[in-house]
Design an enzyme around this catalytic site. Structure first.
Site, mmCIF file in Angstrom:
data_model
loop_
_atom_site.group_PDB
_atom_site.id
_atom_site.type_symbol
_atom_site.label_atom_id
_atom_site.label_comp_id
_atom_site.label_asym_id
_atom_site.label_seq_id
_atom_site.Cartn_x
_atom_site.Cartn_y
_atom_site.Cartn_z
ATOM 1 N N ASP A 99 -3.459 7.326 3.821
ATOM 2 C CA ASP A 99 -2.523 7.823 2.297
ATOM 3 C C ASP A 99 -2.388 9.177 2.659
ATOM 4 O O ASP A 99 -2.598 9.330 3.031
ATOM 5 C CB ASP A 99 -3.303 7.635 1.345
ATOM 6 C CG ASP A 99 -4.462 8.527 1.401
ATOM 7 O OD1 ASP A 99 -4.847 9.678 1.083
ATOM 8 O OD2 ASP A 99 -5.624 8.075 0.396
ATOM 9 N N ARG A 126 0.908 -1.041 0.119
ATOM 10 C CA ARG A 126 0.130 -0.042 -0.365
ATOM 11 C C ARG A 126 0.829 0.902 -0.148
ATOM 12 O O ARG A 126 1.096 2.512 -1.209
ATOM 13 C CB ARG A 126 -0.891 0.077 1.373
ATOM 14 C CG ARG A 126 -2.024 -0.950 0.904
ATOM 15 C CD ARG A 126 -3.163 -1.443 2.338
ATOM 16 N NE ARG A 126 -3.285 0.385 2.768
ATOM 17 C CZ ARG A 126 -4.127 0.346 3.180
ATOM 18 N NH1 ARG A 126 -3.894 -0.226 4.382
ATOM 19 N NH2 ARG A 126 -4.999 1.505 3.542
ATOM 20 N N HIS A 172 -6.244 7.637 11.822
ATOM 21 C CA HIS A 172 -5.277 6.500 11.986
ATOM 22 C C HIS A 172 -4.326 6.026 11.399
ATOM 23 O O HIS A 172 -3.374 5.021 11.145
ATOM 24 C CB HIS A 172 -6.265 5.388 11.022
ATOM 25 C CG HIS A 172 -7.429 4.998 11.410
ATOM 26 N ND1 HIS A 172 -8.501 4.872 10.961
ATOM 27 C CD2 HIS A 172 -8.294 5.625 12.962
ATOM 28 C CE1 HIS A 172 -10.391 4.618 11.655
ATOM 29 N NE2 HIS A 172 -9.411 5.269 13.128
HETATM 30 P P1 OAD Z 1 -14.718 1.879 4.509
HETATM 31 O O1 OAD Z 1 -14.593 1.610 3.104
HETATM 32 O O2 OAD Z 1 -15.625 1.712 5.035
HETATM 33 O O3 OAD Z 1 -16.031 3.448 3.395
HETATM 34 C C1 OAD Z 1 -15.655 3.450 1.757
HETATM 35 C C2 OAD Z 1 -16.461 4.587 1.838
HETATM 36 O O4 OAD Z 1 -16.469 5.398 0.959
HETATM 37 C C3 OAD Z 1 -18.561 4.330 1.550
HETATM 38 O O5 OAD Z 1 -19.804 4.579 1.821
HETATM 39 C C4 OAD Z 1 -18.164 4.281 0.254
HETATM 40 O O6 OAD Z 1 -20.131 4.240 -0.459
HETATM 41 C C5 OAD Z 1 -17.850 5.200 0.076
HETATM 42 N N1 OAD Z 1 -17.383 5.678 -1.120
HETATM 43 C C6 OAD Z 1 -16.413 4.862 -2.191
HETATM 44 N N2 OAD Z 1 -16.011 5.457 -3.395
HETATM 45 C C7 OAD Z 1 -16.802 6.965 -3.351
HETATM 46 C C8 OAD Z 1 -16.114 7.838 -4.340
HETATM 47 N N3 OAD Z 1 -15.921 7.394 -4.782
HETATM 48 N N4 OAD Z 1 -17.131 9.080 -3.850
HETATM 49 C C9 OAD Z 1 -17.368 9.125 -2.242
HETATM 50 N N5 OAD Z 1 -17.591 7.947 -1.179
HETATM 51 C C10 OAD Z 1 -17.366 6.518 -2.025
HETATM 52 O O7 OAD Z 1 -13.966 3.237 4.451
HETATM 53 P P2 OAD Z 1 -13.731 4.354 5.689
HETATM 54 O O8 OAD Z 1 -15.146 4.638 6.402
HETATM 55 O O9 OAD Z 1 -12.825 5.025 5.186
HETATM 56 O O10 OAD Z 1 -8.869 1.713 9.554
HETATM 57 O O11 OAD Z 1 -13.558 3.270 6.721
HETATM 58 C C11 OAD Z 1 -12.872 3.371 8.606
HETATM 59 C C12 OAD Z 1 -11.453 2.667 8.649
HETATM 60 O O12 OAD Z 1 -11.452 1.362 8.449
HETATM 61 C C13 OAD Z 1 -10.300 3.014 7.776
HETATM 62 O O13 OAD Z 1 -9.448 3.870 7.930
HETATM 63 C C14 OAD Z 1 -9.990 2.003 8.046
HETATM 64 C C15 OAD Z 1 -10.913 0.402 8.173
HETATM 65 O O14 OAD Z 1 -11.168 -0.975 8.390
HETATM 66 C C16 OAD Z 1 -7.839 0.766 10.049
HETATM 67 O O15 OAD Z 1 -7.419 -0.182 9.538
HETATM 68 C C17 OAD Z 1 -7.470 1.370 11.274
#
Ligand code: OAD
Length: 245
Positions: free
Chosen positions: A102, A67, A117
């Site tokens: 990132d 990554r 994070h």
């Molecule tokens: P998720 O993968 O859980 O959620 C990503 C969100 O982005 C989803 O609701 C999608 O619908 C949305 N999405 C996808 N493509 C998009 C786009 N082009 N424009 C707008 N929205 C879009 O990711 P996070 O919520 O960031 O933590 O996950 C939270 C944490 O869970 C991360 O920081 C990570 C993970 O486990 C750790 O690793 C500690």
């Protein structure tokens, strides 16, 4: 009923933005929980917990090495750039809290970024405690430049560990006027609780996401679509409304 924009007092923060993996999706970085997400191919327990690291450090280091290397081939998109533009107008009235590891916000020009994070381009020596910028690989157990121990791990907050910056986030959320959540599914606490907290203290709450998140009821305003389109449009409207353009 919360007022849209509160009267301003010293120490208030006009805008706090929380971002998640969705904001970097259009740059080519995979999210975690979408259909092709990272957690489909990997087990959270194996690569995102201290126990997983203790059990199989090589697997975990290789996961984050890959990554980290990917950062060299992706670029910030229009959503990252729009937030940098918003910050350039608001200055200290703005805080960007990201769950992302990132560096795309910084490369778009954002300065007030809190990586709750952790960061891919940071390594943490578990022998001497030093954290340092790290852009290379960790899988071959390089020595810590500070103490020489072969005890470097990715400076990533894993499940069961304390996120960074919680005091500053808490202080800002208590005084926020507008809280904006972008590209996050609302699965992971404490970040998933920020919208309810901001709403409880009377802030205007906004969701900008591809689809409704789990916390959708906490938002007074929502726009659903790709971040590269809806974030710049929201920033334009916000600055116009505040006559800050
Ligand atoms: P998720 O993968 O859980 O959620 C990503 C969100 O982005 C989803 O609701 C999608 O619908 C949305 N999405 C996808 N493509 C998009 C786009 N082009 N424009 C707008 N929205 C879009 O990711 P996070 O919520 O960031 O933590 O996950 C939270 C944490 O869970 C991360 O920081 C990570 C993970 O486990 C750790 O690793 C500690």
């Amino acid at each position: 009923m919360a007022r849209l924009y509160r009267d301003r007092h010293d120490g208030d923060v006009r805008v706090v933005v929380l971002t998640g993996a969705g904001i970097s999706a259009e740059s080519g970085l995979r999210t975690f929980r979408d259909s092709d997400g990272l957690w489909e191919g990997y087990s959270v327990d194996e690569v995102a917990t201290p126990e997983g690291f203790a059990q199989n450090p090589e697997l975990v280091q290789a996961f984050y090495d890959e990554r980290r290397a990917q950062l060299g081939i992706v670029e910030p998109n229009a959503a990252h750039k729009a937030l940098a533009r918003l910050e350039s107008v608001l200055g200290d009235d703005f805080l960007l809290v990201t769950q992302n590891v990132d560096d795309l916000h910084e490369r778009a020009g954002s300065k007030r970024v809190l990586h709750m994070h952790g960061e891919l381009q940071s390594a943490w020596c578990t022998a001497c405690g030093r954290r340092m910028r790290w852009t290379g690989s960790l899988v071959d157990e390089p020595a810590c430049p500070s103490c020489g121990a072969r005890a470097l791990r990715p400076d990533i907050v894993w499940f069961g560990e304390m996120p960074y910056g919680m005091d500053e986030i808490d202080r800002s959320l208590r005084r926020v006027h507008t809280f904006v959540s972008i590209g996050t599914s609302g699965n992971v606490y404490p970040a998933a609780g920020f919208s309810a907290f901001a709403r409880a203290v009377g802030a205007h709450t906004v969701e900008l996401n591809l689809e409704p998140s789990l916390g959708i009821d906490d938002f007074l305003e929502h726009h659903h679509g790709p971040a590269g389109t809806i974030v710049p449009a929201w920033v334009d409207r916000y600055l116009e409304k505040q006559e800050l353009r």
